[in-house]
Scaffold this active site. Structure first.
Site, PDB file in Angstrom:
ATOM      1  N   ASP A 231       0.839  -1.197   0.000  1.00  0.00           N
ATOM      2  CA  ASP A 231       0.000   0.000   0.000  1.00  0.00           C
ATOM      3  C   ASP A 231       0.873   1.245   0.000  1.00  0.00           C
ATOM      4  OD1 ASP A 231      -2.014   1.846   0.164  1.00  0.00           O
ATOM      5  OD2 ASP A 231      -2.345   1.564   2.313  1.00  0.00           O
ATOM      6  N   LYS A 238       1.592   7.881   0.854  1.00  0.00           N
ATOM      7  CA  LYS A 238       2.090   7.822   2.229  1.00  0.00           C
ATOM      8  C   LYS A 238       3.489   8.426   2.308  1.00  0.00           C
ATOM      9  CE  LYS A 238      -0.172   3.420   3.517  1.00  0.00           C
ATOM     10  NZ  LYS A 238      -0.919   3.854   4.702  1.00  0.00           N
ATOM     11  N   ASP A 308      -5.860   6.386   0.136  1.00  0.00           N
ATOM     12  CA  ASP A 308      -5.173   5.578   1.139  1.00  0.00           C
ATOM     13  C   ASP A 308      -6.151   4.847   2.054  1.00  0.00           C
ATOM     14  OD1 ASP A 308      -2.968   4.492   2.394  1.00  0.00           O
ATOM     15  OD2 ASP A 308      -2.671   6.188   3.740  1.00  0.00           O
ATOM     16  N   ARG A 312     -10.935  -0.779   2.852  1.00  0.00           N
ATOM     17  CA  ARG A 312     -12.393  -0.904   2.948  1.00  0.00           C
ATOM     18  C   ARG A 312     -13.032  -1.013   1.569  1.00  0.00           C
ATOM     19  NH1 ARG A 312     -12.483   4.669   6.125  1.00  0.00           N
ATOM     20  NH2 ARG A 312     -10.501   3.738   6.709  1.00  0.00           N
TER      21      ARG A 312
END
Length: 459
Positions: A231, A238, A308, A312
């Site tokens: 991720d 990030k 980010d 979900r």
């Protein structure tokens, strides 16, 4: 070779380990020879938790080990010994203060773990001889925990979506289960748009892997795991320190795969459906953009407030698909939010449930097997934090308040209210070495859920 082996009747080759604490240390010394007591005094051993003393006989041969323990923490009591004691076979002496020898033996095995894919083992661990029934109980749990740790520890170049899917296929082959997958644009054709949206920016095709096993007449159980193999944060990139350990963002999938293996090995009477949405949230010209609106499988439109908050998104299509099969219970695992870690720390996964009775049973199971969880509420007034001005909802909001709760509330929208559902927001990682918990990938919540399912589906 396993570090837990069956203890044979009359075996005189293994070395006795006696657990003691400060309160029982005097009694333990009475069982020693004068020379051994003198050795302890010279060694300065006082039975403090986490300390041990090796005791020789008159000829200098190691014959006994005294270990200082905290009886209230049997899982950690022996966890440091497999890699600190000399390579040999040991057994627990009958006079020890640890009453839960099963948890102590489990801690021994978990502490012996070392990830050796990229370097040789530092040394062979010491072995512990235990009773046959204990070995039969513990071996599947040790193997399942090892699987979680190995999957999470493997860097993304060797654990991308394809390799994660291969782990499911290997599991299916081992248990004669049916496995199928949807890859790349097949996800769009089969109506899994959010999984595709998250994974389309990577050169590695996103996919959804499904394993089914068990009799059609048994109760249906769906287990879902977040499989974000890396991720970056997507276009909402990030920072470096936040991205460093994102190989572990498929930790939920690792838990789900390992739990499915335990279920099938134990032959629990369920019709199991395992779902692993496997993607890499990468940055490219094809990446999902902030502000896009996705029509999910459930027909709910979602505005991408933050790329980010991708976990979900991949889970919501899988949960909607699982719900269509009308299971009697849905369980999902995910390394979903940093907010859960801020609230509860790294060792305590956050449990969410839409049924109070189920939550209590899972929490009780966790206490029984020393795999603690903590329940957080599905506080529905916080749904307003996920409001969108142009779609049915957003995947995140401007406020950083209650991040773990709002993530769970997002997922809840994709599970019918009539369907029991449990969600675990787990860290799947140890930041530092501790007895029974080596640094790196970790199974947090796995044993609690398996104990819960064993009791729920006991014949």
């Amino acid at each position: 070779m396993s570090v837990l082996i069956e203890r044979k009747t009359g075996d005189r080759q293994s070395i006795a380990i006696e657990t003691t604490d400060i309160a029982h240390f005097t009694a333990a010394k009475r069982r020693l020879t004068a020379a051994q007591r003198q050795w302890l005094a010279a060694f300065g051993f006082e039975a403090a938790p986490g300390t041990f003393a090796m005791l020789p006989d008159e000829g200098g041969k190691l014959v006994r080990v005294l270990v200082g323990v905290d009886p209230s923490d049997p899982l950690s009591a022996l966890g440091a010994l497999p890699r600190t004691l000399p390579e040999a076979t040991y057994h627990l002496a009958e006079h020890g203060v640890l009453k839960d020898t099963l948890q102590a033996a489990l801690g021994w095995a978990l502490g012996a773990y070392e990830f050796t894919r990229y370097r040789k083992a530092r040394r062979a661990p010491a072995k512990l001889a235990i009773d046959a029934d204990q070995l039969a109980t513990l071996q599947p749990l040790v193997e399942a925990t090892t699987l979680v740790r190995d999957l999470v520890n493997t860097p993304t170049e060797d654990m991308g979506p394809k390799q994660l899917a291969e782990a499911v296929k290997q599991l299916g082959k081992a248990h004669k289960a049916k496995v199928r997958e949807w890859v790349g644009d097949e996800l769009l054709e089969a109506n899994f748009p959010t999984i595709h949206s998250v994974g389309r920016g990577s050169h590695r095709a996103p996919r959804l892997v499904e394993l089914t096993w068990g009799k059609a007449t048994d109760p249906k159980l769906a287990v879902v795991g977040k499989g974000v193999c890396f991720d970056t944060g997507g276009l909402d990139l990030k920072p470096a320190d936040g991205m460093r350990w994102m190989k572990k963002d498929m930790g939920g999938a690792a838990h789900a795969i390992a739990l499915a293996g335990l279920i099938m090995q134990a032959k629990l009477p369920v019709r199991l459906q395992l779902l692993i949405p496997a993607v890499e949230n990468a940055v490219s010209g094809e990446s999902m953009r902030p502000g896009e609106v996705i029509t999910t499988r459930a027909g709910i439109t979602v505005e991408v407030d933050n790329t980010d908050a991708e976990g979900r998104l991949v889970l919501c299509d899988a949960l909607a698909y699982a719900s269509e099969q009308q299971p009697e219970l849905i369980i999902d695992f995910a390394t979903l939010t940093g907010a859960a870690r801020i609230a509860l720390g790294p060792d305590l996964p956050a449990l969410f449930a839409n049924r109070d009775d189920l939550a209590e049973k899972v929490l009780a199971a966790g206490r029984t097997v020393n795999d603690p969880l903590w329940r957080l509420p599905l506080w529905r007034p916080y749904r307003k934090m996920l409001e969108s001005y142009l779609a049915d909802m957003a995947n995140s909001g401007a406020s950083r308040h209650a991040g773990a709760i709002t993530a769970a509330l997002y997922l809840e929208r994709f599970v019918p209210e009539t369907m029991p559902w449990l969600h675990l927001d787990t860290y799947a990682w140890n930041d530092a070495d501790r007895p029974a918990h080596p640094r790196g990938g970790e199974a947090l919540g796995l044993r609690a859920f398996f104990a819960f399912l064993q009791k729920r589906y006991a014949r």
